[in-house]
Design a protein around this motif. Structure first.
Motif, PDB file in Angstrom:
ATOM      1  N   ILE A  31       0.861  -1.197   0.000  1.00 49.68           N
ATOM      2  CA  ILE A  31       0.000   0.000   0.000  1.00 49.68           C
ATOM      3  C   ILE A  31       0.891   1.239   0.000  1.00 49.68           C
ATOM      4  O   ILE A  31       1.719   1.411   0.897  1.00 49.68           O
ATOM      5  N   THR A  33       0.663   5.153   0.426  1.00 47.48           N
ATOM      6  CA  THR A  33      -0.333   6.104   0.915  1.00 47.48           C
ATOM      7  C   THR A  33       0.347   7.167   1.774  1.00 47.48           C
ATOM      8  O   THR A  33       1.568   7.323   1.730  1.00 47.48           O
ATOM      9  N   LYS A  35       0.429   8.743   5.908  1.00 43.71           N
ATOM     10  CA  LYS A  35       0.111   8.295   7.278  1.00 43.71           C
ATOM     11  C   LYS A  35      -1.267   8.765   7.728  1.00 43.71           C
ATOM     12  O   LYS A  35      -2.011   8.034   8.353  1.00 43.71           O
ATOM     13  N   TYR A  38      -3.742   6.473   6.309  1.00 41.01           N
ATOM     14  CA  TYR A  38      -3.599   5.088   6.795  1.00 41.01           C
ATOM     15  C   TYR A  38      -4.186   4.930   8.206  1.00 41.01           C
ATOM     16  O   TYR A  38      -4.830   3.928   8.511  1.00 41.01           O
ATOM     17  N   HIS A  39      -3.941   5.950   9.057  1.00 36.22           N
ATOM     18  CA  HIS A  39      -4.447   5.899  10.443  1.00 36.22           C
ATOM     19  C   HIS A  39      -5.681   6.753  10.556  1.00 36.22           C
ATOM     20  O   HIS A  39      -5.625   7.907  10.169  1.00 36.22           O
ATOM     21  N   ILE A  42      -7.277   2.423   7.654  1.00 35.31           N
ATOM     22  CA  ILE A  42      -6.713   1.198   7.096  1.00 35.31           C
ATOM     23  C   ILE A  42      -6.005   0.395   8.193  1.00 35.31           C
ATOM     24  O   ILE A  42      -6.149  -0.824   8.280  1.00 35.31           O
ATOM     25  N   ALA A  43      -5.270   1.119   9.060  1.00 32.21           N
ATOM     26  CA  ALA A  43      -4.490   0.439  10.107  1.00 32.21           C
ATOM     27  C   ALA A  43      -5.368  -0.465  10.962  1.00 32.21           C
ATOM     28  O   ALA A  43      -4.995  -1.600  11.275  1.00 32.21           O
ATOM     29  N   THR A  51       3.626  -1.447   3.692  1.00 38.13           N
ATOM     30  CA  THR A  51       3.216  -0.046   3.488  1.00 38.13           C
ATOM     31  C   THR A  51       4.415   0.842   3.168  1.00 38.13           C
ATOM     32  O   THR A  51       5.522   0.617   3.666  1.00 38.13           O
ATOM     33  N   PHE A  53       4.898   5.099   3.183  1.00 35.66           N
ATOM     34  CA  PHE A  53       4.265   6.401   3.368  1.00 35.66           C
ATOM     35  C   PHE A  53       5.006   7.428   2.509  1.00 35.66           C
ATOM     36  O   PHE A  53       6.184   7.714   2.747  1.00 35.66           O
TER      37      PHE A  53
END
Ligand SMILES: [Fe+2]
Length: 374
Positions: A31, A33, A35, A38-39, A42-43, A51, A53
């Protein structure tokens, strides 16, 4: 004549979790993306994906240095699909990663572009803004710092395998990013509609995108602006996608070409730079060729806004001003003596876009448009 095609499969999901489930995301997937995206969305799913970032490798628009650093980081890692979840920068980088062999650097891809690039990883794209339409196009614009030029990498191999529309992923967008990205999508719709390279099918996508955006903007302003746009997130995301399909076929034109120096020299966000040029380019078109597609565009605008067709474009400028107030170029720190340099630069470097103009524009006319917007 270029055949009309939509290459990626296009899917829609309510939540990222539904997509993750359907696509069976797991440890073989990478992935790409940011951060803040993601948080926690997704996380919290605990997918076990690898991942990267993007912001760890630099901010702003994609550069060769940024992409090379990511390629270095990935060297030696085993992964199959690339899942891009983000805005224009993340998506443009992911398209390049998808065609890079393990030892490649960005320069190698430019060198091999003429002979044709080959897809190295399946690519799935989840856009998190409602502007670029980049999930359905096959171009990445990279700032080649090493060469001092902004240049596109284009290849059929850079199309996504799947473009995934998830309106829920737009919910963390600040208002300013919503405004500039929806303006960008509107400009994609209008420029692709007016392009001499449009066809009947691409026009359908341009017009449908435009109608979605006008209705969404009207509803947002009727509800007092602010967060109200989120009630129309799905419409704006679809509009951006339709406009991407349309300009992927017919291209963008003078508005985008003239907006480039405002972005590269003065760092004005892409969508806003388009807004600064939009009205004055359209007014010039109207003076040079008022009949033809400009008339049918006016009719669509008039119908949506409930005003006469000949007032359609003025209505659009007013509505757009309600979404994001436009100030003349001089209020954005641009100096008058820069304008002739911008006009010259546009003619020298943006022919790819200028070829899609509704009417041809000379360097003098481009300068006149800059002066009117000043
Ligand atoms: Fe754009």
């Amino acid at each position: 004549m270029k055949a009309f095609q939509i290459i990626p499969s296009i899917t829609e999901y309510g939540k990222f979790a539904d997509f993750a489930d359907a696509a069976d995301l797991g440890s073989d997937d990478l992935i790409l993306t940011n951060k803040y995206i993601y948080h926690p969305v997704i996380a919290e799913l605990g997918l076990g994906c690898q991942t990267v970032f993007q912001e760890k490798f630099g901010g702003g628009e994609p550069t060769d240095e940024m992409v090379d650093a990511i390629l270095d980081e990935l060297r030696g890692k085993e992964y199959g699909r690339i899942i891009a979840v983000g805005g224009g920068t993340v998506i443009d980088i992911a398209k390049v990663l998808a065609v890079a062999a393990p030892e490649d650097r960005v320069d190698d891809l430019y060198d091999r572009m003429a002979e044709g690039l080959v897809k190295a990883h399946p690519l799935l794209i989840v856009p998190t803004t409602c502007g670029t339409g980049s999930e359905v196009t096959n171009i990445s614009i990279i700032n080649r710092i090493s060469k001092g030029v902004k240049q596109g990498i284009v290849s059929g191999a850079m199309f996504a395998d799947e473009a995934v529309l998830i309106p829920d992923m737009l919910m963390s967008l600040p208002y300013g990013v919503f405004a500039t990205s929806s303006i960008d999508a509107m400009v994609h719709a209008v420029e692709s509609y007016l392009s001499p390279n449009a066809c009947a099918i691409s026009e359908m996508f341009s017009i449908e995108a435009l109608r979605h955006i006008l209705r969404g903007w009207k509803r947002t302003l009727e509800k007092g602006g602010g967060e109200a746009w989120k009630d129309c997130a799905q419409e704006f995301l679809r509009a951006s996608n339709y406009a991407g399909i349309a300009f992927g076929h017919a291209g963008c034109a003078a508005v985008h070409a003239m907006a480039y120096p405002l972005g590269s020299v003065h760092h004005i966000p892409h969508g806003q730079a388009n807004q600064l040029m939009f009205a004055d380019v359209m007014k010039k078109y109207a003076r040079k060729r008022p009949e033809g597609k400009l008339e049918s565009l006016g009719a669509v605008l008039g119908e949506e806004l409930g005003i006469p067709a000949k007032e359609g474009l003025n209505g659009l400028y007013r509505l757009m001003d309600g979404v994001l107030k436009r100030a003349p170029l001089r209020e954005h720190g641009i100096k008058e003596e820069e304008l002739p340099l911008f006009a010259k630069d546009v003619v020298e470097t943006q022919q790819r876009l200028l070829n899609n103009n509704y009417v041809a524009l000379t360097e003098d006319e481009i300068l006149e448009i800059y002066r009117n917007a000043y």
